[in-house]
Design a protein around this motif. Structure first.
Motif, PDB file in Angstrom:
ATOM      1  N   PRO A  97       3.752   9.078  -0.951  1.00 14.58           N
ATOM      2  CA  PRO A  97       2.987   8.213  -0.056  1.00 14.58           C
ATOM      3  C   PRO A  97       3.205   8.623   1.400  1.00 14.58           C
ATOM      4  O   PRO A  97       4.257   9.150   1.757  1.00 14.58           O
ATOM      5  CB  PRO A  97       3.555   6.821  -0.334  1.00 14.58           C
ATOM      6  CG  PRO A  97       4.870   7.041  -0.963  1.00 14.58           C
ATOM      7  CD  PRO A  97       4.804   8.380  -1.646  1.00 14.58           C
ATOM      8  N   ALA A  98       2.200   8.375   2.216  1.00 13.86           N
ATOM      9  CA  ALA A  98       2.303   8.694   3.637  1.00 13.86           C
ATOM     10  C   ALA A  98       3.366   7.808   4.276  1.00 13.86           C
ATOM     11  O   ALA A  98       3.445   6.611   4.011  1.00 13.86           O
ATOM     12  CB  ALA A  98       0.952   8.480   4.308  1.00 13.86           C
ATOM     13  N   ILE A  99       4.179   8.422   5.121  1.00 16.55           N
ATOM     14  CA  ILE A  99       5.238   7.698   5.821  1.00 16.55           C
ATOM     15  C   ILE A  99       4.892   7.701   7.301  1.00 16.55           C
ATOM     16  O   ILE A  99       4.696   8.758   7.894  1.00 16.55           O
ATOM     17  CB  ILE A  99       6.610   8.353   5.580  1.00 16.55           C
ATOM     18  CG1 ILE A  99       6.923   8.332   4.090  1.00 16.55           C
ATOM     19  CG2 ILE A  99       7.687   7.643   6.382  1.00 16.55           C
ATOM     20  CD1 ILE A  99       8.146   9.129   3.709  1.00 16.55           C
ATOM     21  N   SER A 100       4.799   6.511   7.882  1.00 11.99           N
ATOM     22  CA  SER A 100       4.395   6.418   9.285  1.00 11.99           C
ATOM     23  C   SER A 100       5.603   6.197  10.184  1.00 11.99           C
ATOM     24  O   SER A 100       6.707   5.878   9.729  1.00 11.99           O
ATOM     25  CB  SER A 100       3.362   5.306   9.467  1.00 11.99           C
ATOM     26  OG  SER A 100       3.966   4.087   9.759  1.00 11.99           O
ATOM     27  N   ASN A 101       5.349   6.334  11.472  1.00  9.50           N
ATOM     28  CA  ASN A 101       6.380   6.090  12.490  1.00  9.50           C
ATOM     29  C   ASN A 101       6.229   4.710  13.118  1.00  9.50           C
ATOM     30  O   ASN A 101       6.900   4.414  14.103  1.00  9.50           O
ATOM     31  CB  ASN A 101       6.313   7.166  13.580  1.00  9.50           C
ATOM     32  CG  ASN A 101       6.801   8.494  13.079  1.00  9.50           C
ATOM     33  OD1 ASN A 101       7.757   8.572  12.317  1.00  9.50           O
ATOM     34  ND2 ASN A 101       6.134   9.563  13.490  1.00  9.50           N
ATOM     35  N   ARG A 143       4.467  -0.580  -0.251  1.00 14.99           N
ATOM     36  CA  ARG A 143       3.773   0.316  -1.189  1.00 14.99           C
ATOM     37  C   ARG A 143       2.306  -0.077  -1.361  1.00 14.99           C
ATOM     38  O   ARG A 143       1.421   0.769  -1.314  1.00 14.99           O
ATOM     39  CB  ARG A 143       4.492   0.316  -2.540  1.00 14.99           C
ATOM     40  CG  ARG A 143       5.816   1.066  -2.518  1.00 14.99           C
ATOM     41  CD  ARG A 143       6.458   1.131  -3.895  1.00 14.99           C
ATOM     42  NE  ARG A 143       6.786  -0.189  -4.437  1.00 14.99           N
ATOM     43  CZ  ARG A 143       7.885  -0.869  -4.150  1.00 14.99           C
ATOM     44  NH1 ARG A 143       8.777  -0.363  -3.334  1.00 14.99           N
ATOM     45  NH2 ARG A 143       8.098  -2.051  -4.690  1.00 14.99           N
ATOM     46  N   ARG A 144       2.067  -1.350  -1.551  1.00 11.97           N
ATOM     47  CA  ARG A 144       0.703  -1.818  -1.852  1.00 11.97           C
ATOM     48  C   ARG A 144      -0.256  -1.618  -0.687  1.00 11.97           C
ATOM     49  O   ARG A 144      -1.415  -1.280  -0.885  1.00 11.97           O
ATOM     50  CB  ARG A 144       0.766  -3.298  -2.224  1.00 11.97           C
ATOM     51  CG  ARG A 144      -0.560  -3.958  -2.442  1.00 11.97           C
ATOM     52  CD  ARG A 144      -0.812  -4.176  -3.906  1.00 11.97           C
ATOM     53  NE  ARG A 144      -1.903  -5.095  -4.082  1.00 11.97           N
ATOM     54  CZ  ARG A 144      -3.079  -4.735  -4.557  1.00 11.97           C
ATOM     55  NH1 ARG A 144      -3.305  -3.506  -4.894  1.00 11.97           N
ATOM     56  NH2 ARG A 144      -4.027  -5.621  -4.694  1.00 11.97           N
ATOM     57  N   PHE A 145       0.242  -1.836   0.541  1.00 11.50           N
ATOM     58  CA  PHE A 145      -0.629  -1.770   1.714  1.00 11.50           C
ATOM     59  C   PHE A 145      -0.356  -0.538   2.582  1.00 11.50           C
ATOM     60  O   PHE A 145      -0.727  -0.509   3.754  1.00 11.50           O
ATOM     61  CB  PHE A 145      -0.514  -3.068   2.527  1.00 11.50           C
ATOM     62  CG  PHE A 145      -0.982  -4.267   1.758  1.00 11.50           C
ATOM     63  CD1 PHE A 145      -2.341  -4.513   1.584  1.00 11.50           C
ATOM     64  CD2 PHE A 145      -0.072  -5.137   1.179  1.00 11.50           C
ATOM     65  CE1 PHE A 145      -2.782  -5.614   0.853  1.00 11.50           C
ATOM     66  CE2 PHE A 145      -0.505  -6.238   0.446  1.00 11.50           C
ATOM     67  CZ  PHE A 145      -1.860  -6.475   0.282  1.00 11.50           C
ATOM     68  N   HIS A 146       0.310   0.438   1.990  1.00 13.81           N
ATOM     69  CA  HIS A 146       0.563   1.725   2.657  1.00 13.81           C
ATOM     70  C   HIS A 146       1.232   1.528   4.020  1.00 13.81           C
ATOM     71  O   HIS A 146       0.788   2.077   5.025  1.00 13.81           O
ATOM     72  CB  HIS A 146      -0.735   2.524   2.782  1.00 13.81           C
ATOM     73  CG  HIS A 146      -1.476   2.628   1.494  1.00 13.81           C
ATOM     74  ND1 HIS A 146      -1.018   3.403   0.441  1.00 13.81           N
ATOM     75  CD2 HIS A 146      -2.614   2.022   1.057  1.00 13.81           C
ATOM     76  CE1 HIS A 146      -1.854   3.279  -0.585  1.00 13.81           C
ATOM     77  NE2 HIS A 146      -2.818   2.443  -0.240  1.00 13.81           N
TER      78      HIS A 146
END
Length: 191
Positions: A6-10, A61-64
């Motif tokens: 999954p994409a990991i944001s800052n 996880r559900r809402f990224h």
């Protein structure tokens, strides 16, 4: 098909991160309640923390909304709750000090490993499943021991079950620590 995770944001301000900050804010409340011997209230705080822990992971996880900060805050909150319970119960004489030393000794080992790896240009090692199982055991052992304190009628069952989880968790904690050390030595030799 992509094998990327999954994409990991800052991002900092997300619902999961706010829930993690709430959990961190509950740690001193939890410790004070344990030190005062208010185990039933401390257990309630722990239940609230556990629910928010579940929710922050689910929402992330559900809402990224998986973030780097969240990946740090979540295990930090888990560890701080474990340490608060260990310290509070040791101060009250419910847990022996040697048990606290065993758990803290492993944390010092991991800190030394992390610093050593950083000095040779490596980041932290991936979490080993054994370490997760050890944390799970400790995360359940201490509340079970607290149940025995809060509700003495449960002590004949809760104490032995709590101590079984605690001792098994401490053993697995160190076993995982040795595996991390072995992996750190291997990684450092490659570099």
């Amino acid at each position: 098909m992509s094998t990327d995770g999954p994409a990991i944001s800052n991002r900092v301000i997300t619902v999961p991160n706010l829930l993690s900050f709430l959990r961190l804010a509950l740690v001193p409340v939890f410790l004070v309640l344990i030190l005062r011997g208010e185990d039933a209230l401390a257990l309630l705080v722990l239940v609230i923390s556990s629910v928010t822990d579940f929710l922050d992971g689910l929402i992330a996880r559900r809402f990224h909304q998986i973030t780097r900060l969240g990946q740090l805050l979540d295990p930090l909150a888990d560890r701080l709750f474990i340490f608060a319970a260990l310290i509070g119960l040791a101060v009250r004489g419910v847990l022996p000090w040697w048990f606290l030393a065993v758990i803290l000794g492993r944390e010092v080992l991991l800190l030394v490993i992390g610093v050593g790896l950083a000095n040779v240009g490596y980041g932290p090692l991936p979490v080993h499943h054994l370490g997760k199982v050890a944390t799970f055991c400790l995360y359940y052992a201490l509340p079970i021991i607290m149940v025995a304190q809060a509700f003495p009628a449960t002590a004949p069952v809760a104490d032995p079950v709590g101590w079984a989880f605690a001792l098994w968790g401490a053993f697995l904690y160190w076993w995982a620590g040795v595996l991390y050390l072995r992996e750190a030595v291997r990684v450092a030799k490659l570099g």
